[in-house]
Structures are given as structure tokens and as C-alpha cells.
Design a protein around this motif. Structure first.
Motif, short mmCIF file in Angstrom:
data_model
loop_
_atom_site.label_atom_id
_atom_site.label_comp_id
_atom_site.label_asym_id
_atom_site.label_seq_id
_atom_site.Cartn_x
_atom_site.Cartn_y
_atom_site.Cartn_z
N TYR A 255 0.87 -1.18 0.00
CA TYR A 255 0.00 0.00 0.00
C TYR A 255 0.90 1.22 0.00
O TYR A 255 2.08 1.14 0.34
N ASP A 256 0.33 2.38 -0.37
CA ASP A 256 1.22 3.54 -0.47
C ASP A 256 1.21 4.42 0.77
O ASP A 256 2.13 5.21 0.96
N ALA A 257 0.20 4.33 1.61
CA ALA A 257 0.19 5.09 2.87
C ALA A 257 -0.97 4.61 3.73
O ALA A 257 -1.97 4.12 3.22
N GLN A 258 -0.80 4.76 5.04
CA GLN A 258 -1.91 4.55 5.95
C GLN A 258 -2.42 5.90 6.42
O GLN A 258 -1.64 6.85 6.58
N SER A 259 -3.73 5.98 6.71
CA SER A 259 -4.22 7.18 7.37
C SER A 259 -3.61 7.24 8.77
O SER A 259 -3.23 6.22 9.34
N THR A 260 -3.52 8.43 9.31
CA THR A 260 -2.90 8.57 10.63
C THR A 260 -3.88 8.17 11.72
O THR A 260 -5.09 8.21 11.55
N SER A 261 -3.33 7.81 12.86
CA SER A 261 -4.14 7.29 13.96
C SER A 261 -4.49 8.35 14.98
O SER A 261 -5.36 8.15 15.80
N GLY A 262 -3.78 9.45 14.96
CA GLY A 262 -3.98 10.44 15.99
C GLY A 262 -3.15 10.18 17.23
O GLY A 262 -3.21 10.94 18.18
N VAL A 263 -2.36 9.08 17.21
CA VAL A 263 -1.48 8.83 18.36
C VAL A 263 -0.35 9.84 18.32
O VAL A 263 0.31 10.03 17.32
N GLU A 264 -0.18 10.51 19.42
CA GLU A 264 0.89 11.50 19.48
C GLU A 264 1.46 11.54 20.88
O GLU A 264 0.90 10.98 21.81
N GLY A 265 2.57 12.21 20.99
CA GLY A 265 3.16 12.39 22.31
C GLY A 265 4.09 11.26 22.69
O GLY A 265 4.29 10.29 21.96
N TYR A 266 4.61 11.38 23.87
CA TYR A 266 5.69 10.54 24.36
C TYR A 266 5.21 9.73 25.56
O TYR A 266 4.48 10.24 26.40
N THR A 267 5.58 8.48 25.62
CA THR A 267 5.43 7.74 26.87
C THR A 267 6.79 7.10 27.18
O THR A 267 7.57 6.84 26.27
N PRO A 268 7.07 6.85 28.45
CA PRO A 268 8.37 6.27 28.78
C PRO A 268 8.53 4.83 28.30
O PRO A 268 9.64 4.33 28.23
N ILE A 269 7.43 4.15 27.97
CA ILE A 269 7.50 2.71 27.75
C ILE A 269 7.31 2.30 26.29
O ILE A 269 8.03 1.45 25.79
N ARG A 270 6.39 2.86 25.58
CA ARG A 270 5.97 2.37 24.26
C ARG A 270 7.14 2.22 23.29
O ARG A 270 7.96 3.13 23.15
N PRO A 271 7.26 1.06 22.60
CA PRO A 271 8.31 0.90 21.59
C PRO A 271 8.21 1.99 20.52
O PRO A 271 7.13 2.52 20.26
N SER A 272 9.35 2.31 19.92
CA SER A 272 9.34 3.37 18.92
C SER A 272 8.75 2.92 17.59
O SER A 272 8.17 3.72 16.87
N LYS A 273 8.89 1.61 17.27
CA LYS A 273 8.27 1.16 16.03
C LYS A 273 8.33 -0.36 15.92
O LYS A 273 9.09 -1.02 16.64
N LEU A 274 7.52 -0.87 14.99
CA LEU A 274 7.68 -2.25 14.54
C LEU A 274 8.97 -2.31 13.73
O LEU A 274 9.15 -1.52 12.79
N GLY A 275 9.87 -3.25 14.10
CA GLY A 275 11.17 -3.28 13.44
C GLY A 275 11.29 -4.33 12.36
O GLY A 275 11.66 -4.04 11.22
#
Ligand SMILES: [Fe+2]
Length: 306
Positions: free
Chosen positions: A126-146
Motif C-alpha cells: 500500500y502507499d500510505a496509511q491514514s494517521t491514527s492520531g497517536v501523538e506524544g511521548y510515553t516512557p515505555i511504548r516501543p518506537s516502532k515495529l522493526g
């Protein structure tokens, strides 16, 4: 006779990143709870039959679908950087059956669907996903699927598919059975272990920002009664710091940081790091030993059994 057109293998699809991986699970609530409460993902959409989970601005990096049995990596989605119709034409010319669908998910209105060779898994482009609205920082959440690693009965047709048609580059190999392929600067987005004994997913990996971030997550895992079955250690191939634990369905989950990167494909070697064995560190075939598998400590032999 000379053809006026390039052969399909000369013009691979331009894959820009690993987008999402789909899991089948008998208990969507239980696995969603693990992803949101333990790994700190955000559930963008969730009901009894499916869930869409993300770490950042993409709508989803993980999809959970209810099924009688647990099965991982049923679908892998890759974002591409070109017109879907052009990609479809070249894949079709190369002999692959490709279907263009608009009903996969609202966040991916147009998707090319094709079968991965030998595995029974489905590939989405696919060429793009719509955005989720997730924003901001948490101390725990992984930065991305690797990356996501899979058993395959034979590496040849799978490498032909990924390297010849989807434009992945060969990053490293361990022995004659474990290949690492990249679609962008990250050392690998996909790795494949040849096996006549096993099939399906080997592990899925989420990137942590740094070792402090990883340690914070490991303490959080412990508070939630998830124990590591391997690591922390440092892989040779890719040089990522790694840990492995199992999700409630028994899938191997890697949390990693400090994965090798190639910032200049023409240069062709990984950005130099003090822990590298070679200067410069080029893609290579590694012997099956401690250096390739875990520079810091023991080999967990079940993780390289094939
Ligand atoms: Fe990994």
C-alpha cells in the motif's frame, strides 16, 4: 530479440518500510490487553473480533483477528513509494497473481494483495496509511515495529521474491539457513530461516529507543509477570541488543535497540560502531557461533533450531 522494456527483475517494487503484521488469535481481548497494558501500544480500533494497534502516527502496526487457533504473521503489510498500478503491472508481468482491493481496512483504501512464496502468508502493498492520531511521548511504548522473522521451507524462491521483485537488499546470512533482508536503511525488516521442521513466524521485533528505554520496559514486563527466555545480549548479524519473551499466545517477541544501519547504499557498509568485528562492516555470511548469535553470552539453542 531485444525487448524495449526492462524485465520485471530490473525494476523491483520500491518498498519503503515494514508497515504491519497480522496475527490470528483465539482471544482478541487477551492479546489486545497484552499489547496495550504491557507493551503500551494504542488500540485505535477494537472489538471482540479484531483489533488494530499502533505505536505512532500510522493507523496500525499490529492487527489481531479472532480465529479458532493462534497463528502469527498471517499477513505482512509493506508500504511502497510508487503508484500501486505501476507496481501491480510489473508484479503481474513477473507472473505473480495480484489483486487490488479497497476493502482491507479503512486506513488503507487501496492495497495490492499477493501470496508470499512457500509460506501461505499474504503480502499487502500500500502507499500510505491514514494517521491514527497517536501523538506524544510515553516512557515505555516501543518506537516502532522493526522486523518479522519467519521459517520457510526453502530460501531461494523467497529471496527471489523479496530481492528480485520487492527490491530488498541482502544484509547478512548466518550459516546457510538464516538470511537478513532490508528494504530501507535498517539492517533488516524481514529475516527468513530455512527449515524442514518448522513453519510460521519465528519472532516479531519492536524497536526501543536505547538501552535505558529497553530496561524500563523490561522492569515493566517483570511487574506484569512476563519473563525473558533469552537475553539481554548482542547479536552479531545486525548487532542489535536483544531480549526475547513470549506473548500470551506463545509468540516470540523481541525487543531490541542499536540495530545496524546503512545510510549510503552506494558505500555499502554499515555505519561503523565500536562493537563491530570488521572495519568496515560489510554484509557477509557468518559462521554459526557465539560471535554471530550472541556476543555477550550463551546461545539459546531453541532460537536457532531449524
Ligand atoms: Fe530479530
Amino acid at each position: 530479440m531485444e525487448t524495449p522494456y526492462p524485465t520485471p527483475a530490473d525494476t523491483p517494487v520500491r518498498v519503503s518500510k515494514l508497515g504491519y503484521v497480522e496475527f490470528q488469535t483465539p482471544d482478541v481481548d487477551r492479546l489486545t490487553n497484552y499489547y496495550t497494558k504491557v507493551l503500551d501500544f494504542v488500540a485505535v480500533e477494537q472489538d471482540q473480533s479484531e483489533a488494530y494497534l499502533t505505536t505512532s502516527f500510522d493507523h496500525h502496526a499490529v492487527v489481531l483477528k479472532k480465529a479458532a487457533d493462534s497463528k502469527a504473521r498471517t499477513v505482512v503489510g509493506y508500504e511502497i513509494f510508487e503508484e500501486l498500478s505501476d507496481a501491480q503491472r510489473r508484479l503481474t508481468a513477473a507472473g505473480y497473481s495480484v489483486e487490488r482491493r479497497s476493502d482491507i481496512a479503512p486506513s488503507t483504501p487501496d492495497v495490492l494483495v499477493l501470496a508470499e512464496p512457500l509460506t501461505g502468508s499474504t503480502i499487502h502493498l500500500y502507499d500510505a496509511q491514514s494517521t491514527s492520531g497517536v501523538e506524544g511521548y510515553t516512557p515505555i511504548r516501543p518506537s516502532k515495529l522493526g522486523h518479522v522473522a519467519s521459517f520457510v521451507p526453502d530460501l531461494g524462491p523467497v529471496q527471489d521474491f523479496y530481492q528480485g521483485l520487492l527490491g530488498f537488499r541482502w544484509s547478512d546470512m548466518i550459516g546457510d539457513f538464516f538470511v537478513f533482508l532490508r528494504c530501507n536503511s535498517d539492517h533488516h525488516a524481514a529475516n527468513f530461516m530455512a527449515s524442514k521442521k518448522f513453519e510460521g513466524m519465528h519472532h516479531i521485533a519492536y524497536e526501543m529507543r536505547d538501552l535505558n528505554h529497553l530496561q524500563t520496559m523490561l522492569d515493566h514486563l517483570a511487574k506484569n509477570d512476563f519473563r525473558l527466555h533469552w537475553g539481554p545480549g548482542r547479536h552479531g548479524a545486525g548487532h542489535n541488543l536483544f531480549t526475547y519473551h513470549k506473548d500470551p499466545d506463545g509468540n516470540n517477541i523481541e525487543l531490541f535497540t542499536q540495530l545496524d544501519v546503512i545510510t549510503d547504499e552506494a558505500k555499502g557498509y554499515f555505519e561503523p560502531r565500536p562493537w563491530h568485528e570488521d572495519y568496515p562492516q560489510y554484509p557477509k555470511t557468518w559462521e554459526v557461533d557465539l560471535v554471530a548469535v550472541n556476543a555477550w553470552g550463551p546461545i539459546e539453542h531453541s532460537m536457532i533450531e531449524h
